[in-house]
Design an enzyme around this catalytic site. Structure first.
Site, short mmCIF file in Angstrom:
data_model
loop_
_atom_site.label_atom_id
_atom_site.label_comp_id
_atom_site.label_asym_id
_atom_site.label_seq_id
_atom_site.Cartn_x
_atom_site.Cartn_y
_atom_site.Cartn_z
N THR A 11 5.55 6.23 -0.80
CA THR A 11 5.96 7.50 -0.94
C THR A 11 7.28 7.54 -1.45
O THR A 11 7.51 8.67 -2.51
CB THR A 11 6.39 7.87 0.62
OG1 THR A 11 5.08 7.96 1.49
CG2 THR A 11 6.92 9.20 0.69
N SER A 50 0.58 1.31 0.30
CA SER A 50 0.85 0.02 0.75
C SER A 50 -0.47 -0.41 1.62
O SER A 50 -0.36 -1.78 2.02
CB SER A 50 2.15 0.10 1.79
OG SER A 50 1.95 0.99 3.01
N ASP A 83 3.69 1.86 5.45
CA ASP A 83 2.82 1.75 6.39
C ASP A 83 2.46 0.30 6.66
O ASP A 83 2.59 0.10 7.96
CB ASP A 83 1.36 2.30 5.86
CG ASP A 83 1.19 3.82 6.09
OD1 ASP A 83 2.07 4.36 6.64
OD2 ASP A 83 0.35 4.41 5.38
#
Length: 323
Positions: A11, A50, A83
């Site tokens: 992100t 991820s 994540d």
């Protein structure tokens, strides 16, 4: 050389749509980096969610980071998606041999959103990586101006910028007014000996089984024929339905089975309850006490240990460090 920055996507690097920001783009968007007193040497590794990262990939990053340290880097920063960050940080913590800080960070809001947290997280991570106070602490996660030890940190919320927390211990430090303040210094633990090679990792399958209400254990049938290890995320302090106890005991005779709690905080008990399916019963059947490790980190550790050829005694000793 300054700080070595490795970018892995996530992100923090999503600018909107399908576009990805490079490491140079990321650093250019961070006010205050120029006043840090050191440089950031950027290496763009790959830009992936991820969820697509692997243990083997993280070990490659550790190798590259070690080379940077040998070349004079004062610390390491890795940016990635949030994540899997709690797991990748723990992988690093198990194999990072250097005193220099290895700091992982990311973002919950991408740069196109109001209140994007990536620049602040990257600046705080760089400050920690450059700080002498952060040496000899292993892998660290820096988010929201908090410094967390990899062994304890968890992602606790799907969207909050304060998602990362350490339920069992709290943050070990903070970044305040640009200063790194370490509040407590947990002793570094013995890591995983040796280097897990990609072929050994591919051949090492460790299952994670979460016990649920009215669980019949059907998914455990034949597991020892397909997997080399098992982590059980049990109720509370380490409890399962009584019908599962002999099933898990039989598995523990064939493969290492680690007992953890699905609650997200606290350790496995040892002697409080004695009924069939209790922690005392399961440990007596040969399950390994996972201590304070959550199920996800326990799976990481067990897989690394098996992939490097460790036996039952060594595996038990490695988990005992987390009691």
């Amino acid at each position: 050389m300054g700080i070595a920055l490795f970018t892995l996507g996530g992100t923090i690097s999503v600018s909107g749509g399908a576009d990805r920001l490079s490491g140079a783009d990321l650093t250019a968007a961070v006010p205050g980096l120029a006043e840090l007193g050191t440089t950031l040497e950027v290496q763009d590794v790959e830009a992936v969610p991820s969820a697509n990262l692997t243990v083997a990939r993280m070990l490659d990053v550790v190798d590259a980071a070690s080379k940077a340290i040998s070349g004079g880097a004062t610390g390491i920063v890795v940016t990635q998606g949030s994540d899997t960050l709690e797991e990748t940080a723990f992988v690093v913590d198990q194999v990072w041999p250097h005193a220099q800080p290895f700091v992982l960070t990311g973002a919950m809001r991408n740069p196109s959103l109001a209140g994007a947290d990536g620049p602040a997280n990257l600046l705080a991570a760089a400050r920690v990586a450059y700080s002498p106070a952060a040496r000899d602490l292993g892998a660290l996660v820096v988010f929201n101006d908090e410094i967390h030890a990899a062994r304890w940190v968890r992602k606790t919320h799907s969207t909050s910028t304060a998602t990362f927390a350490s339920p069992n211990a709290g943050p070990i430090g903070h970044v305040v007014e640009g200063q790194v303040r370490i509040l407590t210094r947990p002793a570094r633990q013995d890591g995983v000996p040796g280097r897990a090679e990609p072929a050994d990792l591919d051949a090492t399958r460790v299952a994670l089984y979460t016990v649920t209400l009215d669980d019949d254990g059907l998914l455990l049938e034949g597991l020892a024929d397909t997997h080399q290890g098992l982590v059980v995320a049990a109720y509370g302090g380490g409890h399962v339905p009584s019908a599962l106890a002999p099933v898990l005991g039989a598995l523990a005779e064939r493969i290492p089975v680690v007992l953890t709690s699905r609650t997200g905080a606290g350790s496995i008990l040892r002697t409080t309850y004695r009924s069939v399916g209790s922690e005392t019963d399961l440990l007596g059947r040969g399950l390994i006490d996972g201590g304070f490790l959550d199920p996800y980190k326990a799976r990481v550790l067990l897989r690394l240990l098996l992939a490097t050829g460790e036996g039952t005694d060594e595996i038990t000793a490695a988990f005992a460090q987390h009691h």
